[in-house]
Design a protein around this motif. Structure first.
Motif, PDB file in Angstrom:
ATOM      1  N   LYS A 128     -15.915  -7.163   3.665  1.00 44.40           N
ATOM      2  CA  LYS A 128     -16.027  -7.925   2.424  1.00 44.40           C
ATOM      3  C   LYS A 128     -15.139  -7.324   1.331  1.00 44.40           C
ATOM      4  O   LYS A 128     -14.435  -8.055   0.628  1.00 44.40           O
ATOM      5  N   LEU A 129     -15.146  -5.993   1.201  1.00 46.03           N
ATOM      6  CA  LEU A 129     -14.282  -5.344   0.206  1.00 46.03           C
ATOM      7  C   LEU A 129     -12.813  -5.583   0.519  1.00 46.03           C
ATOM      8  O   LEU A 129     -12.002  -5.823  -0.377  1.00 46.03           O
ATOM      9  N   ALA A 130     -12.468  -5.515   1.795  1.00 42.44           N
ATOM     10  CA  ALA A 130     -11.074  -5.759   2.191  1.00 42.44           C
ATOM     11  C   ALA A 130     -10.666  -7.193   1.846  1.00 42.44           C
ATOM     12  O   ALA A 130      -9.579  -7.430   1.319  1.00 42.44           O
ATOM     13  N   GLY A 131     -11.530  -8.128   2.109  1.00 41.55           N
ATOM     14  CA  GLY A 131     -11.237  -9.524   1.794  1.00 41.55           C
ATOM     15  C   GLY A 131     -11.099  -9.763   0.301  1.00 41.55           C
ATOM     16  O   GLY A 131     -10.177 -10.442  -0.150  1.00 41.55           O
ATOM     17  N   GLN A 132     -12.007  -9.193  -0.473  1.00 45.13           N
ATOM     18  CA  GLN A 132     -11.954  -9.357  -1.928  1.00 45.13           C
ATOM     19  C   GLN A 132     -10.701  -8.717  -2.521  1.00 45.13           C
ATOM     20  O   GLN A 132     -10.208  -9.151  -3.562  1.00 45.13           O
ATOM     21  N   SER A 165      -3.079  -6.374   5.832  1.00 48.03           N
ATOM     22  CA  SER A 165      -2.421  -5.435   6.721  1.00 48.03           C
ATOM     23  C   SER A 165      -2.861  -4.027   6.331  1.00 48.03           C
ATOM     24  O   SER A 165      -3.143  -3.764   5.159  1.00 48.03           O
ATOM     25  N   ILE A 166      -2.918  -3.139   7.318  1.00 47.06           N
ATOM     26  CA  ILE A 166      -3.272  -1.753   7.009  1.00 47.06           C
ATOM     27  C   ILE A 166      -2.214  -0.829   7.591  1.00 47.06           C
ATOM     28  O   ILE A 166      -1.549  -1.201   8.561  1.00 47.06           O
ATOM     29  N   SER A 193      -7.827   1.494   5.351  1.00 47.60           N
ATOM     30  CA  SER A 193      -7.394   1.870   6.689  1.00 47.60           C
ATOM     31  C   SER A 193      -8.465   1.451   7.692  1.00 47.60           C
ATOM     32  O   SER A 193      -9.448   0.815   7.340  1.00 47.60           O
ATOM     33  N   SER A 194      -8.242   1.860   8.932  1.00 46.73           N
ATOM     34  CA  SER A 194      -9.170   1.552  10.010  1.00 46.73           C
ATOM     35  C   SER A 194      -9.199   2.739  10.969  1.00 46.73           C
ATOM     36  O   SER A 194      -8.200   3.449  11.113  1.00 46.73           O
ATOM     37  N   LYS A 195     -10.318   2.923  11.621  1.00 43.11           N
ATOM     38  CA  LYS A 195     -10.421   4.034  12.575  1.00 43.11           C
ATOM     39  C   LYS A 195      -9.405   3.900  13.714  1.00 43.11           C
ATOM     40  O   LYS A 195      -8.886   4.890  14.202  1.00 43.11           O
ATOM     41  N   GLY A 196      -9.123   2.694  14.137  1.00 47.94           N
ATOM     42  CA  GLY A 196      -8.226   2.473  15.263  1.00 47.94           C
ATOM     43  C   GLY A 196      -6.763   2.327  14.891  1.00 47.94           C
ATOM     44  O   GLY A 196      -5.933   2.011  15.741  1.00 47.94           O
ATOM     45  N   CYS A 197      -6.420   2.585  13.648  1.00 49.88           N
ATOM     46  CA  CYS A 197      -5.043   2.404  13.167  1.00 49.88           C
ATOM     47  C   CYS A 197      -4.300   3.737  13.203  1.00 49.88           C
ATOM     48  O   CYS A 197      -4.531   4.610  12.368  1.00 49.88           O
ATOM     49  N   HIS A 251      -0.965  16.219  -8.456  1.00 49.30           N
ATOM     50  CA  HIS A 251      -1.289  15.172  -9.427  1.00 49.30           C
ATOM     51  C   HIS A 251      -2.799  14.945  -9.481  1.00 49.30           C
ATOM     52  O   HIS A 251      -3.447  14.816  -8.447  1.00 49.30           O
ATOM     53  N   PRO A 252      -3.344  14.843 -10.679  1.00 47.24           N
ATOM     54  CA  PRO A 252      -4.797  14.667 -10.841  1.00 47.24           C
ATOM     55  C   PRO A 252      -5.212  13.200 -10.698  1.00 47.24           C
ATOM     56  O   PRO A 252      -5.347  12.481 -11.682  1.00 47.24           O
ATOM     57  N   ILE A 253      -5.394  12.761  -9.473  1.00 49.77           N
ATOM     58  CA  ILE A 253      -5.810  11.375  -9.242  1.00 49.77           C
ATOM     59  C   ILE A 253      -6.766  11.338  -8.060  1.00 49.77           C
ATOM     60  O   ILE A 253      -6.601  12.086  -7.098  1.00 49.77           O
ATOM     61  N   ASP A 254      -7.774  10.494  -8.157  1.00 53.30           N
ATOM     62  CA  ASP A 254      -8.766  10.364  -7.091  1.00 53.30           C
ATOM     63  C   ASP A 254      -8.352   9.258  -6.132  1.00 53.30           C
ATOM     64  O   ASP A 254      -7.737   8.261  -6.528  1.00 53.30           O
ATOM     65  N   ILE A 255      -8.734   9.429  -4.875  1.00 45.19           N
ATOM     66  CA  ILE A 255      -8.454   8.433  -3.848  1.00 45.19           C
ATOM     67  C   ILE A 255      -9.771   7.910  -3.302  1.00 45.19           C
ATOM     68  O   ILE A 255     -10.629   8.685  -2.880  1.00 45.19           O
ATOM     69  N   GLY A 256      -9.905   6.595  -3.302  1.00 51.64           N
ATOM     70  CA  GLY A 256     -11.050   5.948  -2.678  1.00 51.64           C
ATOM     71  C   GLY A 256     -10.619   5.412  -1.331  1.00 51.64           C
ATOM     72  O   GLY A 256      -9.710   4.585  -1.256  1.00 51.64           O
ATOM     73  N   ARG A 257     -11.225   5.898  -0.273  1.00 53.04           N
ATOM     74  CA  ARG A 257     -10.891   5.439   1.085  1.00 53.04           C
ATOM     75  C   ARG A 257     -11.870   4.348   1.501  1.00 53.04           C
ATOM     76  O   ARG A 257     -13.085   4.497   1.341  1.00 53.04           O
ATOM     77  N   ILE A 258     -11.317   3.271   2.021  1.00 57.59           N
ATOM     78  CA  ILE A 258     -12.139   2.150   2.471  1.00 57.59           C
ATOM     79  C   ILE A 258     -11.747   1.815   3.900  1.00 57.59           C
ATOM     80  O   ILE A 258     -10.575   1.537   4.180  1.00 57.59           O
ATOM     81  N   ASP A 259     -12.713   1.861   4.798  1.00 56.96           N
ATOM     82  CA  ASP A 259     -12.489   1.489   6.189  1.00 56.96           C
ATOM     83  C   ASP A 259     -12.726  -0.015   6.303  1.00 56.96           C
ATOM     84  O   ASP A 259     -13.830  -0.494   6.055  1.00 56.96           O
TER      85      ASP A 259
END
Length: 107
Positions: free
Chosen positions: A64-68, A73-74, A29-33, A50-58
């Motif tokens: 670089k992580l978004a590109g990889q 689109s977010i 996601s993005s702060k401005g979204c 449900h027992p599942i973890d969420i990793g949030r990436i801005d």
């Protein structure tokens, strides 16, 4: 879902450590979204039993992580099971479809 099940990921090292869990969700996601800000609470509500973890990436802070991860689109939700990507959705999230997927995953 407990707040402790949500983790902010900022770099490749954190992503590698988080990915060792086997079953997890990455939420880009993005702060401005504005859409991102409305989708995330719905996702949390859907996962409350449900027992599942969420990793949030801005994507603004971690381009670089978004590109990889091929994020064009977010918001983007990527679901992993046994370390493999099994589902990906961007922008328009089908929560009924996600609910069906989670019911299968957590039988």
């Amino acid at each position: 879902m407990e707040e402790s099940r949500i983790f902010w990921i900022k770099d490749q090292t954190e992503l590698d450590e988080f990915s060792a869990r086997g079953r997890f969700i990455l939420y880009f996601s993005s702060k401005g979204c504005n859409v991102c800000h409305s989708v995330f609470p719905k996702l949390i509500q859907l996962l409350k039993d449900h027992p599942i973890d969420i990793g949030r990436i801005d994507v603004d802070d971690s381009k670089k992580l978004a590109g990889q991860s091929l994020i064009f689109s977010i918001p983007t939700i990527i679901i992993f099971d046994e370390g493999r990507e099994i589902h990906r959705e961007s922008r328009f999230i089908d929560f009924l479809g996600l609910e069906r997927l989670f019911s299968i995953m957590f039988q």
